[in-house]
Design an enzyme around this catalytic site. Sequence first.
Site, PDB file in Angstrom:
ATOM      1  N   CYS A 198       0.948  -1.019   0.154  1.00 13.83           N
ATOM      2  CA  CYS A 198      -0.002  -0.045   0.164  1.00 13.83           C
ATOM      3  C   CYS A 198       0.822   1.027  -0.214  1.00 13.83           C
ATOM      4  O   CYS A 198       2.060   1.390   0.716  1.00 13.83           O
ATOM      5  CB  CYS A 198      -0.712   0.081   1.252  1.00 13.83           C
ATOM      6  N   GLN A 199       0.501   2.312  -0.893  1.00 13.50           N
ATOM      7  CA  GLN A 199       1.313   3.344  -0.805  1.00 13.50           C
ATOM      8  C   GLN A 199       1.148   4.183   0.353  1.00 13.50           C
ATOM      9  O   GLN A 199       2.162   4.851   1.117  1.00 13.50           O
ATOM     10  CB  GLN A 199       0.809   4.416  -2.137  1.00 13.50           C
TER      11      GLN A 199
END
Length: 149
Positions: free
Chosen positions: A54-55
């Site tokens: 996940c960013q």
Amino acid sequence: MSATTIKEKEAEIVEAFSWLETWEEKYEYIIELGKNLSPLDEKFKVGENIIKGCQSTVWLVADFKDGKVIYQADSDAIIVKGLVSMLISVLTEQTPDEILASKLGFINEIGMMSHLAQTRSNGLVAMIKQIKNYALAYKSLSETEKTTL
């Protein structure tokens, strides 16, 4: 939420989204869902609970009670927090088998994947993968416990 099965919970989300006309309204709704997510205790906001891929930072923890998986999560990004809130609302308090069998069709039904940036899409896939990994772990654990009884 009054629904109890994954399909019923998915249908409720699809129904809620059907009333929203623009993607701006849909994103506002997703943000609202995130704001309504129960806060995650700070003791769980540690590296081992961060979802890889996940960013944004997303923490996910799971517990196993009475044969059902209970999820809790949080994120430092408001849209992502709403997305994980939807996943948890659909999958929490289900059995590992139900979670593993779920197709999560509501994501495509509401058009979510086609409206997320590539990095957010990848993050959503990573969240689903980690949620299912917990279910698989608890399924294995419960089967081991059954054989030792």
